[in-house]
Structures are given as C-alpha cells and as structure tokens.
Design an enzyme around this catalytic site. Structure first.
Site, PDB file in Angstrom:
ATOM      1  N   ILE A 117      82.495  79.035  62.890  1.00  3.73           N
ATOM      2  CA  ILE A 117      81.048  79.248  63.017  1.00  3.73           C
ATOM      3  C   ILE A 117      80.491  79.792  61.702  1.00  3.73           C
ATOM      4  CG2 ILE A 117      79.224  80.389  64.345  1.00  3.73           C
ATOM      5  CD1 ILE A 117      81.052  78.473  66.027  1.00  3.73           C
ATOM      6  N   CYS A 150      87.067  88.163  59.355  1.00  2.15           N
ATOM      7  CA  CYS A 150      86.530  86.847  59.654  1.00  2.15           C
ATOM      8  C   CYS A 150      87.132  85.836  58.684  1.00  2.15           C
ATOM      9  CB  CYS A 150      85.008  86.807  59.541  1.00  2.15           C
ATOM     10  SG  CYS A 150      84.385  85.151  59.917  1.00  2.15           S
TER      11      CYS A 150
END
Lengths: 305, 254
Positions: free
Chosen positions: A73, A131
């Site tokens: 994402i 991330c």
C-alpha cells in the site's frame, strides 16, 4: 460479553480484552462497526499516519499467496492534521482505545508526530519502524538497533502517552532489537510486522506488485511470528503484543502461551470482518474450561522442558 | 443512515456454464438480496479450501422476494476458478451489499457494456424497467448470450462483436457517436474494459450527456479499510473503489 477473565492492562492502558487489531488491516475501526463491538477490543491500531499526506504506491497493491497475501500500500493516509481534525473526533464515539501508528522519514519527525498526538482520545502511540513499502524511513529504522532506539527516545521525549514500538521481522537478531528499544524506554513491543516478499508473473516476466516487493501477512507467517514472540518475551520485561497470522482463538492462545500479553489480528479481518469477536468468545470459553481467572495466567506458560 | 452490511453463509441454488470460462451462479442470501442496488457488489469468501481472501463480484440480479442474488463471472485466476467448481448446496460466505450503485434518476439511459462489464448492467436494466437501451459488445457471437438476458429488460439492443459474427463488426464504442446523436438519451451508464469506458465517457461528454462508470480494482476488505483499491480522482484526491465507488460520475475519475 466483556468479562473479568479477559480484562487486562498493557503499558498502563486498561483493556476490556487482550484482542487488538493490527494497523493497516482495520482502517480506523469505524469501517468494521457493522461486525464488531469496537469497545470490546483491547485497542484499534489505526492506519499508519505520517506528518504529510501520502498517496501510497502506484500499480497493483495486493496479491494472494499460499495461505497469505502480499501488500505494498505504501502508507497512504491523509496526514496527521486531517487525522486530528476529522478522523479522531469522528471515531471517538466508538469508545475504543485508539492507538495511533506513526511513521516518520526522520527521527525528528517521530518526535513531532508524537507531540501532535499527545491529545485526549489517543490511548497510545505505536511507532512503525518496519514498513517495508516506503523508500525513506520505514524499515531503515527497524533494522538498526541504534536507529530504532533513537526513534523511541524522540517519541518518548515529546509525549506522555505510552509508546509501543512495532518491530520488523526482517532482521538477523530480533532479541537484540527488542532489548535495544526496551532500554531506550519503549513501554511495549508489537511484533511482528510483515515479512518482505515478492511474486513474479511468469507470463509477463514482471513482478505482480507495483512496488516490486511487498509485505507478507496471513496464516503463512504465524509460525515465524510465534517463534519471535517467544524469543523476545522471555528476554524483555516490557509487554509484547503478538501479531502475525492470527485468525482464530486457538492461534491467539498459542501467542499468549509464547509470552504475548495481548494479541493483534490483522489479515484475518479482511477474510472475516467479525473474526475478533469470535476470538474473544473462544478465549473466554477456553479460560473458563481451563479454570483460569484471567488471561494473564496464560502468558508465557509454554513448557519447553 | 445506511443499513448495516451483512456477512452471510449462502447456499448455492444454481451454477451453470454460460460460455467458455463464463459461469452464472445464484445464491440464497435474503438479507443482502433485499438491500442490493444495481451497481453495488459483494465480496465472496470460499469456505474451506486454499483460497484466503474474498473476491469481489458484481451483482447481475437480485430478487428480494426469493432472497436470491445472481452473479455472472469469468474465470480469471485461482479464486474464480474455485468458484466455478462449486455445486448446488455448497455454501459461500457473502459480504455485502458494498459500494454505491448507478443512479436510477434518468428517463432514458443508454447502457453501454463490454464483456463481463455487462453483468452489473443487467441488474440495472431490470431495475429501469425497459426505459433503457443497451449497446453491448464482445469478442464473438458465442460470448453474446447477454443479448437474450437483456432482451426482456430493455427497449432496444445494439450489438457489436470484434469478429462480426453477431451484430455490427467492430468495437462497441464505434456505434456510440451515432446513437448519442439520434437517441435522445439523458444518461450513459457504462461498465467494461477501462479503455472502452474512457472512450465512452469522452463521447458522452462531447454530446453533453451525463455518464456514470463502474470501476474494478483488486481489493482485500471491500469495506474501505485496506486501501488496496485506491485511485486518483480528477480533483487530485484519492478515492476507494470499494467504498466511494465502484460507480462514479465519469468526470470524477476520467
């Protein structure tokens, strides 16, 4: 349904149950209100928030893998100001512990975000240093013990809220990372974030994902997550929030036995939006059947001989 | 206030092959059938087996009285392939209804559909009760079982095929300028390959006619949480196909 058996406390945050939802898999909680009594959750770790709005990655963002999924994402979010102005007031009516997951591109940014989020309605800050899908910051801070410690110190300096650090599994020695952030003052540890992975289309010879690589999640990562929780929980004093492939109460029990003080559910929310309620019911019944008065009696009780 | 979304285990009442790799499946899930709007969709989860994530499917028909929902889908990958192996009385979990449907506030819309894009448009045609015309396209005559399905629900049907085996030879949009000029339509409702939708939207805009498009993206949750299905809107903002769509005004996204 909320009972004394499941009531707990992590880093000073009172929780009705030790079942939370993992950042990026549950939006801001409100998206699941038709299926979940949000106040029963131990907390909702909301979608990763950054200082400036981020549009995320282009191209294909998800693909299913054997017993799991890859995503890239790329931290799409409207930025902390919109979160504070619009999202937080809107979701406060659900009476849930809002744990804000933050990502910075510099150590200082974590401090700025932590200070901005030191407001009523925020239960805790979760530092995302793992991330795998953004170029700057992200995983860079999550693979170096010194950098991760700096991020913890920066956040702790600017907020009175409990600070949870979310560790990346993409390291050689997870215990080294955990000990470093504990020493730097983290109030709790979340682990694990996704494992970096990849898929290639054999017809086009191109990677499936727009970002080439992505984060692997779902049932396939559960054994890795469980092993890391077990390794870390016995080496640190701060509580561990275990996550990685949990899809049932039985999975959750394994994490508690391995040493997790609470668990978070991620990818399973996509499959079954009410899964956390099933897990809470199952845990309650399990404790009752085992004659245990509280979930804490289960934590770390794995017998390795 | 929107009605709550539901997640229901639904028995399969019928599953039949319509064309090569194209199937029609009807399931019994009354709560969702009663709320379904043309253009909205559901997320299907296979119970048991190796498929983890749900797959989004458009609704080709919903019958509130019988409590049924019908899907027409093409096998594209592992998920849809597994759907096609299901038999009557097997169950799937249906999550929905999801997203916003097509506007029904038109007097005479022209429905434009290509390939599997015709599936949600069939439900729309039925809801509009013969007020709409349809322009449909496909590769070849054997794929155009759609003509029979649309016939009872539209005023006029125009057909194109790539190979000319049925109707006019050529792309669907090649008939469009003429139809828009003569047809006195007050809207164009389009679903199909993106290139076709873009061209349709452009022609509708030139003709000064409102146009709605239905987009398709990979998605995990269908609830607006995972952000797999983000797109750029023309105003520079980001939109989610699952929650803000899948139906958009053409000028919002093209």
């Amino acid at each position: 349904m909320s009972s004394e058996r499941l009531k707990t406390e992590i880093a000073g945050i009172p929780m009705n149950t030790p079942v939370l939802t993992a950042s990026g898999t549950f939006g801001f909680g409100e998206e699941f209100a038709d299926f979940v009594d949000l106040s029963l959750l131990g907390g909702v770790m909301v979608k990763g928030t950054t200082l400036k709005p981020r549009r995320g990655n282009d191209g294909v963002r998800i693909t299913e893998t054997p017993s799991g999924m890859l995503n890239c994402i790329g931290l799409e979010n409207p930025g902390v100001e919109v979160f504070l102005r619009e999202t937080l007031p809107r979701i406060s009516r659900h009476h849930m512990n809002v744990i804000v997951n933050i990502s910075g591109s510099t150590v200082e940014e974590y401090g700025v975000l932590a200070e901005m989020l030191d407001v009523p309605g925020v239960a805790a800050i979760e530092l995302n240093v793992s991330c795998p899908n953004v170029k700057e910051g992200g995983i860079v801070f999550g693979t170096d013990p010194k950098a991760a410690s700096d991020v913890v110190r920066a956040a702790k300096k600017w907020t009175k809220k409990p600070v949870i650090l979310k560790l990346s599994p993409n390291v050689t020695d997870i215990v080294l990372m955990a000990k470093a952030v504990e020493e730097a003052g983290a109030d709790a540890i979340s682990l694990i974030n996704t494992l970096m992975g990849m898929e290639i289309n054999i017809h086009t010879w191109k990677p499936t994902l727009g970002n080439i690589t992505g984060g692997l999640s779902g049932p396939c990562i559960k054994p890795v997550a469980l092993r890391m929780v077990w390794q870390v929980a016995r080496q640190v004093k701060i509580p561990v929030i275990g996550m990685g492939g949990i899809a049932s109460w039985q999975d959750a029990v394994e994490f508690f036995l391995a040493g997790a003080s609470a668990v978070a559910v991620g990818t399973a929310n996509f499959v079954h939006p009410g899964v956390t309620m099933d897990i809470i019911r199952g845990l309650e019944q399990y404790l009752q059947e085992k004659g245990l008065a509280n979930i804490r009696e289960l934590v770390g009780k794995v017998e390795c001989g | 206030m929107a009605l709550p979304k539901l997640s229901l285990d639904a028995p399969i009442l019928a599953q039949e092959k319509m064309a090569d790799a194209v199937y029609r499946m009807t399931v019994h899930c009354p709560g969702i059938a009663a709320q379904a709007q043309p253009g909205s969709f559901v997320q299907i989860r296979l119970l048991g087996g190796d498929i983890l994530l749900r797959r989004p499917l458009g609704i080709a028909d919903a019958d509130a009285e019988k409590g049924t929902i019908t899907f027409i889908y093409r096998i594209l990958g592992k998920g849809t392939s597994a759907f096609s192996n299901l038999c009557t009385d097997d169950k799937v979990n249906v999550l929905g209804p999801l997203g916003h449907g097509f506007s029904q506030n038109f007097k005479k819309p022209l429905i434009v559909g290509g390939g599997m894009g015709l599936s949600p448009l069939l439900f729309y045609a039925k809801a509009m009760g013969k007020k709409a015309d349809v322009l449909m396209g496909g590769k070849t005559a054997s794929e155009m079982f759609w003509a029979k399905l649309f016939e009872p629900h539209v005023s006029k049907a125009y057909i194109t095929t790539d190979d000319g085996s049925l109707g006019t030879k050529g792309f669907t949009v090649s008939l469009l300028p003429e139809l828009l000029e003569e047809g006195s339509y007050d809207a164009v409702i389009v679903c199909g390959p993106e290139i076709m939708m873009r061209k349709t939207a452009e022609l509708a805009r030139e003709a000064g006619i409102s146009c709605q498009v239905s987009l398709e993206k990979r998605m995990a949750c269908g609830l607006g949480a995972c952000l797999s299905c983000s797109i750029d809107a023309t105003d520079g903002t980001r939109r989610k196909v699952c929650k803000d769509g899948p139906v958009f005004w053409a000028e919002e996204v093209f």
